[in-house]
Design an enzyme around this catalytic site. Structure first.
Site, short mmCIF file in Angstrom:
data_model
loop_
_atom_site.label_atom_id
_atom_site.label_comp_id
_atom_site.label_asym_id
_atom_site.label_seq_id
_atom_site.Cartn_x
_atom_site.Cartn_y
_atom_site.Cartn_z
N ALA A 1 9.32 5.92 6.28
CA ALA A 1 9.93 5.00 7.25
C ALA A 1 9.75 3.57 6.79
O ALA A 1 8.63 3.15 6.50
CB ALA A 1 9.30 5.20 8.63
N VAL B 1 0.84 -1.21 0.00
CA VAL B 1 0.00 0.00 0.00
C VAL B 1 0.88 1.26 0.00
O VAL B 1 0.67 2.18 -0.81
CB VAL B 1 -0.96 0.00 1.22
CG1 VAL B 1 -1.78 1.29 1.25
CG2 VAL B 1 -1.89 -1.22 1.17
N ASP C 1 -10.35 -10.55 10.69
CA ASP C 1 -10.27 -9.35 9.86
C ASP C 1 -11.68 -8.75 9.67
O ASP C 1 -11.88 -7.54 9.85
CB ASP C 1 -9.65 -9.74 8.51
CG ASP C 1 -9.62 -8.62 7.50
OD1 ASP C 1 -8.68 -7.81 7.55
OD2 ASP C 1 -10.55 -8.54 6.67
N LYS D 1 -13.42 -5.09 11.09
CA LYS D 1 -14.12 -4.16 10.19
C LYS D 1 -15.58 -3.97 10.63
O LYS D 1 -16.10 -2.85 10.57
CB LYS D 1 -14.05 -4.69 8.76
CG LYS D 1 -12.62 -4.67 8.19
CD LYS D 1 -12.51 -5.49 6.92
CE LYS D 1 -11.11 -5.42 6.31
NZ LYS D 1 -10.90 -6.39 5.23
N GLU E 1 -3.04 -15.13 2.40
CA GLU E 1 -1.66 -15.03 2.88
C GLU E 1 -1.16 -16.40 3.32
O GLU E 1 -1.96 -17.33 3.51
CB GLU E 1 -1.62 -14.05 4.05
CG GLU E 1 -1.89 -12.64 3.59
CD GLU E 1 -1.87 -11.65 4.74
OE1 GLU E 1 -1.09 -11.86 5.67
OE2 GLU E 1 -2.63 -10.69 4.67
N GLY F 1 -2.24 -15.79 -4.66
CA GLY F 1 -1.83 -14.62 -3.88
C GLY F 1 -2.99 -13.92 -3.18
O GLY F 1 -2.80 -12.86 -2.58
N1 HSE Z 1 -7.08 -9.50 4.08
C1 HSE Z 1 -8.15 -8.63 3.69
C2 HSE Z 1 -9.09 -9.36 2.74
C3 HSE Z 1 -7.67 -7.38 3.00
O1 HSE Z 1 -8.84 -10.49 2.34
O2 HSE Z 1 -10.12 -8.77 2.42
C4 HSE Z 1 -7.19 -6.33 3.93
O3 HSE Z 1 -8.22 -5.84 4.74
#
Ligand code: HSE
Length: 427
Positions: A43, A14, A200, A204, A189, A186
């Site tokens: 950084a 990103v 995740d 959200k 992960e 890809g």
């Molecule tokens: N790993 C998340 C997804 C993307 O597969 O949607 C980053 O928020």
């Protein structure tokens, strides 16, 4: 005209795209902000790696020194993680910088304290990129819908799991096979736990619910189930019922006006629901509001350039605020809604059972369900060698009632096994 200075923390997938677009879109960014914006430093964790397009003299491995320089107007945090990112953001506030972050885990865990820190120092904290990548969603919820009342948010906010479930649906693949393909391409992960176990999406969902309902939702208030238990049989059952299985984040305002439920779990949705058409790694969020009715936000939820689009949008907003000497709308939590447990959630269910082939068994199953207050909407049974497969869909019931009924069914003579339980949403 003064130049606004940006410290970029992180130069991965990103960060490198943020730097690239700051360069290639410099003229438009300057015109839209009303002043030039330039990188003060970038950084990185490791030096010596090729960083195409980034002048060597801007690179540093000392992020602490960069945010504390005193001449930085905006810190863009795209390093992820919790403690280190939190410390850098806190230091940025203390040194007068506004912050743009893409860090959903941090915002979900510590958003309240971070917003308080930003407010105390008179700076902004924006994080559009933290939820659903490129899709403009948080600002529409916080600002465009500020005159309305949002009652429900139903979203596919994780691309990896949507890709895996989509592959299971289109290829008839089982979960391990679909995950393998997602990894090879890809999308997933090397360690897919955060995605496939729903962490995740839960982070959200907590962020979305907090903004949608002007309340504070902690990530531990979010009921979370991932997709690892979804089988090819669940997908086939969904197909037979005219549905598709999606990992949904569901945020609902309680009808009592004082509560909220936030949950992430796989669910069957009818093929005619707009979210059923969200394929591959795309994200989409369906919002229901009093006056607006139904809205759908759709687009890429991950990836370098799409996520950079949201980061850059926030960068323009906070730079405009800086020049105007104001801050944007921060977190509003006045509603103070109580998070209700999953057991109280009311929804519909698909239940798959393997039962003995006896005429009275259907009535016995219906009786067990009825004794727990769960009524059957429809059923389908098919004979096979040694028994019958029974697929039921229920009318609305609480999660607690359905769980208790299924526990009883597991111990009922003639019920060989519960082969599938998937909630049904979107009807
Ligand atoms: N790993 C998340 C997804 C993307 O597969 O949607 C980053 O928020």
């Amino acid at each position: 005209m003064r130049t606004l200075k940006v410290a970029l923390l992180g130069c991965g997938v990103v960060g490198s795209e943020v730097a690239r677009y700051m360069d290639t879109h410099a003229a438009e960014l300057t015109a839209r902000i009303g002043a030039p914006v330039e990188l003060a430093g970038v950084a990185v964790r490791r030096d010596g790696l090729p960083r195409p397009g980034i002048p060597e003299h801007l690179l540093t491995t000392d992020a602490d020194e960069l945010v504390a320089r005193g001449d930085v107007d905006v810190v863009v945090e795209v390093i992820g993680g919790l403690d280190r990112a939190r410390d850098l953001i806190t230091s940025a506030f203390a040194h007068g910088a506004s912050v743009v972050s893409a860090n959903k885990a941090l915002i979900a865990a510590e958003g309240a304290a971070l917003h308080a820190g930003a407010a105390a120092h008179g700076v902004d904290l924006y994080y559009e990129a933290a939820v659903a990548g490129a899709i403009p969603l948080l600002r529409p919820l916080r600002e465009s819908l500020a005159g309305d009342r949002v009652n429900r948010v139903l979203g596919i906010v994780n691309g990896t799991t949507n890709f895996v479930l989509d592959k299971m649906d289109s290829l008839g693949a089982d979960y391990p096979q679909a995950l393998k393909e997602a990894t090879a391409l890809g999308y997933a992960e090397a360690d897919p736990t955060a995605d496939v176990e729903g962490h995740d999406a839960a982070a959200k969902a907590a962020i979305l619910a907090g903004i949608a309902f002007d309340t504070r939702v902690r990530v531990q208030d979010v009921h979370r189930e991932g997709i690892t238990g979804i089988t090819a049989a669940d997908i086939a059952a969904a197909k037979a019922a005219g549905c598709v299985v999606k990992l949904l984040a569901i945020c609902e305002r309680g009808t009592d006006g004082a509560s909220v439920t936030v949950r992430v779990h796989p669910a069957m949705i009818p093929l005619e629901h707009p979210l059923a058409a969200v394929r591959g790694a795309f994200n989409a969020v369906f919002v229901e509001a009093d006056a607006a009715g139904q809205l759908m936000f759709y687009g890429p939820g991950a990836g370098g350039a799409p996520t950079a689009s949201s980061v850059l949008g926030d960068l323009v907003a906070v730079c405009r605020n800086k020049l105007a000497g104001v801050t944007g709308p921060g977190a509003t939590t006045y509603a103070e809604l109580t998070a209700r447990p999953m057991g109280e959630v009311v929804t519909r269910y698909h239940v798959g059972l393997d039962v003995a082939d006896r005429p009275e068994l259907l009535a016995e199953v219906a009786t067990v369900l009825a004794e727990h207050g769960v009524s059957v909407e429809s059923f389908n049974q098919r004979r096979h060698e040694g028994g019958c497969s029974l697929a039921l869909s229920t009318h609305e019931a609480t999660d607690a009632a359905l769980s208790a009924a299924v526990d009883t069914l597991r111990g009922t003579a003639g019920v060989h096994g519960v082969t599938s339980i998937v909630r049904i949403e979107g009807r």
